[in-house]
Scaffold this motif. Sequence first.
Motif, mmCIF file in Angstrom:
data_model
loop_
_atom_site.group_PDB
_atom_site.id
_atom_site.type_symbol
_atom_site.label_atom_id
_atom_site.label_comp_id
_atom_site.label_asym_id
_atom_site.label_seq_id
_atom_site.Cartn_x
_atom_site.Cartn_y
_atom_site.Cartn_z
ATOM 1 N N HIS A 299 -0.988 -7.240 -7.254
ATOM 2 C CA HIS A 299 -1.793 -6.236 -6.535
ATOM 3 C C HIS A 299 -2.274 -5.142 -7.487
ATOM 4 C CE1 HIS A 299 -1.171 -7.861 -2.552
ATOM 5 N NE2 HIS A 299 0.100 -8.048 -2.858
ATOM 6 N N ASN B 291 0.820 -1.225 0.000
ATOM 7 C CA ASN B 291 0.000 0.000 0.000
ATOM 8 C C ASN B 291 0.849 1.268 0.000
ATOM 9 O OD1 ASN B 291 -2.553 -0.981 -0.180
ATOM 10 N ND2 ASN B 291 -2.689 -1.433 2.023
ATOM 11 N N GLU B 292 2.129 1.124 0.372
ATOM 12 C CA GLU B 292 3.028 2.298 0.392
ATOM 13 C C GLU B 292 3.557 2.633 -1.004
ATOM 14 O OE1 GLU B 292 6.162 1.901 3.343
ATOM 15 O OE2 GLU B 292 4.829 0.633 4.550
ATOM 16 N N ARG C 283 0.493 4.521 -6.882
ATOM 17 C CA ARG C 283 -0.115 3.908 -8.063
ATOM 18 C C ARG C 283 -0.186 4.875 -9.236
ATOM 19 N NH1 ARG C 283 -3.255 -0.930 -7.183
ATOM 20 N NH2 ARG C 283 -2.767 -1.703 -5.107
#
Length: 567
Positions: free
Chosen positions: A545, A517-518, A521
């Motif tokens: 992911h 998540n770090e 994107r």
Amino acid sequence: MAENVVIVGAVALGAKAACRFKRLRQDANVTIIDKDELISYGGCGIPFYVAGDVSDETELRSTSFHMVRDEKFFLNDKGVIAMTGTEVTKIDRSNKTVHIKKKSGEESDISYDKLVLATGSVPRKLDMPGTSLKNVFNVSNLRDAIAIKKKITRGEVEKAVIIGAGFIGLEMAQALADMWEIETTVIEYFDQVMPGFVSRSISLMAQRCMERNGITFHLEEIVQALEGDEYVTAVKTNKRTLPADMVIMSVGIVPNTILAKEAGIETGPGGHIIVNDRMQTSDPDIYSGGDCVLIKNLVTGKPAYIPLGSMANRQGRVIGTNLAGGDARFKGGVGSFVVKIFEKSLAGAGLSIDIARREGFDAVSIQVAQFDRAHFYPEKEIIYLELVADRKTRTVLGIQGWGGEGSEMVGRINAVAPLIMNKAKVEDVGNLEIAYSPPFASAMDIVNALGNTTENFLDGMYKPMEMEEFVECWKSRDNGDCFFLDCRARADAIPFEEKFPEIWKSIPHDELEKRFNEVPRDKKIILLCNTGIRSYEAQINLAAHGIDDTVSVGSGISGLKDCGIEF
Ligand SMILES: Cc1cc2nc3c(=O)[nH]c(=O)nc-3n(C[C@H](O)[C@H](O)[C@H](O)COP(=O)(O)OP(=O)(O)OC[C@H]3O[C@@H](n4cnc5c(N)ncnc54)[C@H](O)[C@@H]3O)c2cc1C
């Protein structure tokens, strides 16, 4: 079957053809003729003689049992008549004779049943002022080497300029700088060393190694004149004037085929003699090979000039067999080469990426970095291999590599060269059987990794970033498009993260699954690790992911550093 064979040229091809033929036909007459008195020497040993690794020039002319290969040796040991200091000035094909002229001025004709032209090559000449000044040398034969070494050992050379960064130029630069501590500069017209032979990144690794050892390079530079009155004193290029008390010209060679042309033997547009796979010229009684002919490039299928001692010797044997009535064939080559660069080696076979594209292939190249031995073995080093393949057919077109002290690299290149000759596929490289023991290789050797990585790339599983793309991306890092994700152990990555907090993040590969998540994107993610293995794994993990805009730096930070990229 020939009874009376005359061979013009007595270094590599000529001597080999003579000895092979005589072994098969002890009853026949063989005469080898050379205009020089120094014959049958190992020309490839010249740089090592100049460097001092080979102390005496006679060692280059001696057998492994220390007999000097001169006229007496050829007659007594081989039953071959060697006429040295004798130039062949004309071939009369209708009367089957050659006209000879000795250094004494004596002239005569010698008849032949079969003739072999082993006249080699001559140095390419640059059309500019000053090339005939004293202390300007070519390095095309043993006499040049003896003259160069004499100057050096007399202490007459402090600054040398080498023109041309092909393999002979690099070997000579090293010979001067390493052993004799001469201030040595190499000037090259193209934008890399070994142009055409290796990719830019591999060439940079070799160049940086030579720079670390004190050699200066000026690339993309044109030599315009050599200056001086009697002796050369400087080299003038389009960018500077360099003082020099010795200049070595190594700008390539051209085939030495005047005799053949004047005799009406078919030659190509570049003057090379055309031969068939039996090494016969357009006159079936005249054979030729070595540095004066074109052979088939087994990758392109086209005629190619591959002037190498390894080729000349094998072709000489084919000629010897055929002279004796045999039917030996020389199918062609893929130009396997290796160059020693200080304690490392640069090697390759087949086409480099640039040449493959120029030849019209839809070529791709993939580079990998890996230890030359098992990673747990105490002595090891990272070496680099690059595979060139055709995207659609997956045929292997070439392989090049850098690193290792010698056999580590050349052994691997030699293993893949036959695959290239036989038009093998990328998967064949991945499955190549490599002898394994930890002090010599890895269980999944770098050669296998190279094949597998190329397969992954062609299958769309692996998206690499080449060195040049990285450099561009790094230059424009402040525009915020790219994000650098460092997958190495934290201790290695922290200094970068601290220095470039906005764009560089350390997430060790074993923490990525928990911390994905770090990863931003909205940016292109540049994945890095030491050699490209963990960053490739990370690429697959991130894709799972939904983070697809990623590239993995092919040979990792180790490759970037060895190319001298500063970041
Ligand atoms: C410095 C250097 C390093 C090299 N390193 C390597 C290497 O590491 N690996 C590799 O594979 N290759 C290497 N090569 C290349 C290799 O040496 C050549 O490919 C090989 O010598 C070619 O052999 P040849 O018999 O065709 O011609 P040459 O060796 O050029 O011999 C030709 C001979 O013909 C004679 N001759 C020409 N015309 C006449 C005439 N009219 N009458 C009488 N005699 C004549 C010449 O005097 C000469 O002796 C190197 C070459 C050089 C110069």
